[in-house]
Design an enzyme around this catalytic site. Structure first.
Site, short mmCIF file in Angstrom:
data_model
loop_
_atom_site.label_atom_id
_atom_site.label_comp_id
_atom_site.label_asym_id
_atom_site.label_seq_id
_atom_site.Cartn_x
_atom_site.Cartn_y
_atom_site.Cartn_z
N SER A 4 0.80 -1.23 0.00
CA SER A 4 0.00 0.00 0.00
C SER A 4 0.84 1.28 0.00
CB SER A 4 -0.97 0.02 1.18
OG SER A 4 -0.26 0.20 2.39
N LYS B 290 0.99 4.43 6.82
CA LYS B 290 0.34 5.34 5.87
C LYS B 290 0.99 6.71 5.96
CE LYS B 290 -2.61 2.12 4.93
NZ LYS B 290 -2.31 1.26 3.82
#
Length: 167
Positions: free
Chosen positions: A34, A75
């Site tokens: 990701s 993230k």
């Protein structure tokens, strides 16, 4: 008494290591794609548990489901406490101002405006097409952010600081 004097230095070293890992810095492993192409997965990085969180910092956050930690995510911070963030036609706006988005590997899917609380952050993965991030899980509370990360320690060919800010 002699045994205590011999053991004491080792006990102090052990205590210092435990305190440093618990409160300052600890290694973490990157899983998944990701954050590609900033991170490709399987890197080992240092997690800093102290310091201010800024826009574009990479953070490690707990994914909380039904009040329980379900997973750990790495993230990038886009929205800061008190801001309103949205995406229209693939462009991210914060407080109705277009922002730079140099880390996205592919187009960001549109999402409705989200106004963040005083302890909330909006996190996005760099590889937007597969990232489980705030577009899906919602804002992340400060208490669920374990810390910041930007230093790869393994593999050795990637050893060093990973760019986290726009210059």
């Amino acid at each position: 008494m002699k045994i205590l004097k011999e053991i004491l230095p080792y006990a102090i070293i052990l205590l210092v290591v435990i305190l440093v890992r618990t409160f300052l810095v600890t290694p973490i492993k990157v899983n998944g794609q990701s954050m590609y192409d900033t991170l490709s997965g399987n890197e080992i990085m240092l997690l800093y548990r102290i310091g201010e969180i800024k826009r574009y910092d990479m953070v490690v956050a707990d994914l909380v489901v039904d009040g329980k930690k379900d997973d750990t995510l790495i993230k990038r911070v886009y929205g800061l406490p008190g801001e309103t963030i949205k995406c229209e036609d693939g462009v991210i706006y914060i407080n109705d101002h277009k922002i730079e988005d140099p880390y996205a590997t592919n187009l960001t899917s549109d999402f409705e405006a989200v106004t963040l609380g005083s302890d909330e952050y909006f996190l996005l993965g760099d590889n937007r097409s597969i990232s489980l991030d705030s577009r899906i899980i919602g804002p992340v509370k400060r208490k669920d952010i374990e810390g910041r990360t930007n230093f790869v320690i393994f593999p050795f060919d990637k050893f060093g600081i990973v760019k986290s800010e726009i210059e």
